[in-house]
Design a protein around this motif. Structure first.
Motif: not given
Length: 349
Positions: A32-42, A59-61, A265-271
């Motif tokens: 998600l954090p990498y796709l969020q950056q892609l979304r921001n860049a597109l 979560i993605p929904m 744990m993954h939910m935390a660090w990606v946030s």
């Protein structure tokens, strides 16, 4: 690490991009954090969609990230998944995706990519020892859409949900919330419960305004009951009270996370939340949290480190039992202090 790909070469940005991630909740969250950056860049008019599985779609929904989230049913039965995918394919083909980011690389994702016939694509490396987040970043970047990095500026569709859950279950309005997550899948990934309690008491001595949180499924119900008995109203117990989307929303309110290897744990660090991960038998080089705001304590210095066994061959899980509450507490406090004082310099975890 070489990523199989066909790069986007047109001068204009793509109009339609499909990302595919079908695995467990933690694996999906890592993207998600990498796709969020892609979304921001597109450009705003570029469509970014996601293909995932029904059991991890929540979560993605609940994010203002994807234009559309497609999900396939069938549980974990491959034949049923294939049937659901075939039924969904006409809708995917109608979108005429120009780029496909295959962040899964299994029989279903490869079939979808080949049927769609995009102008550009990239394929996740499933077997590299590199951390999963870094492999995700490299896969997105390999499609030729520019530099990729992780960002945590998620916008939740229901931002108030986590706050309301905490307040309804005894959360103090101005307390610094600390998540304790004893949710490692096996005995060899579990730090002892008395250690968690002693860690919490050490934390309260140093930071008396704190309150602790535990949440998850019935898998940790007995552990959460033990923590509640020991910590009383200093603990908010949300076990069996949250959906995955609610858990993700709630974790946005947390100030620090102490966690075994699990989805939370993954939910935390990606946030972007300061996170200290405790890895026992896990091979931490693949599962570790990334970023300057994370740290981990693992077994890589031991001859038997990263054994992936369910039960310790020595009978004492000494890869984790050697870490005392005092050691973990000092590591946690050092991380939090560095986050508050970035001029001191923070080494990537």
């Amino acid at each position: 690490m070489d990523i199989l790909s066909k790069k986007w070469v047109k001068k204009r940005p793509p109009r339609r991009v499909l990302a595919i991630r079908l695995q467990a909740m933690g694996d999906l969250v890592i993207t998600l954090p990498y796709l969020q950056q892609l979304r921001n860049a597109l450009p705003a008019n570029t469509r970014l969609d996601l293909l995932t599985r029904e059991e991890v779609e929540a979560i993605p929904m609940n994010l203002h990230l994807f234009d559309k989230v497609y999900s396939i049913g069938g549980g974990r039965d491959l034949k049923k998944q294939l049937l659901h995918t075939c039924l969904l394919l006409p809708r995917l083909l109608a979108r005429r995706y120009e780029v496909v980011l295959d962040l899964q690389n299994n029989i279903i994702s490869r079939m979808v990519r080949k049927m769609i016939m995009p102008k550009a694509w990239s394929l996740f490396d499933r077997y590299s020892p590199v951390a999963a987040g870094e492999r995700t970043r490299l896969t997105i970047e390999a499609a030729g859409l520019g530099k990729c990095f992780a960002v945590s500026d998620f916008k939740l569709i229901n931002e108030q949900e986590g706050i309301d859950l905490l307040q309804k279950n005894g959360g103090r309005r101005h307390a610094d919330l600390i998540l304790l997550n004893p949710a490692g899948a096996f005995e060899t990934r579990n730090w002892s419960m008395p250690n968690y309690v002693q860690f919490a008491r050490l934390w309260l001595q140093r930071f008396p305004g704190a309150q602790f949180l535990v949440m998850g499924t019935s898998f940790i119900e007995a552990k959460s009951a033990y923590l509640e008995a020991q910590l009383g109203n200093n603990l908010v117990n949300l076990v069996n009270k949250t959906t995955p989307a609610q858990a993700f929303s709630t974790i946005q309110q947390v100030k620090f996370v102490l966690s075994e290897d699990s989805g939370l744990m993954h939910m935390a660090w990606v946030s972007g939340i300061p996170t200290l991960a405790l890895f026992g038998s896990t091979q931490s080089e693949k599962a570790r949290p990334l970023g300057d705001f994370t740290r981990f304590m693992d077994s890589s210095d031991l001859e038997c480190g990263g054994c992936m066994l369910k039960f310790c061959k020595y009978g004492d899980t000494h890869c984790l039992s050697r870490y005392t509450p005092e050691m973990v507490f000092e590591k946690a406090v050092a991380l939090v202090k560095q986050i508050k004082n970035p001029e001191n310099g923070i080494a990537t975890g």
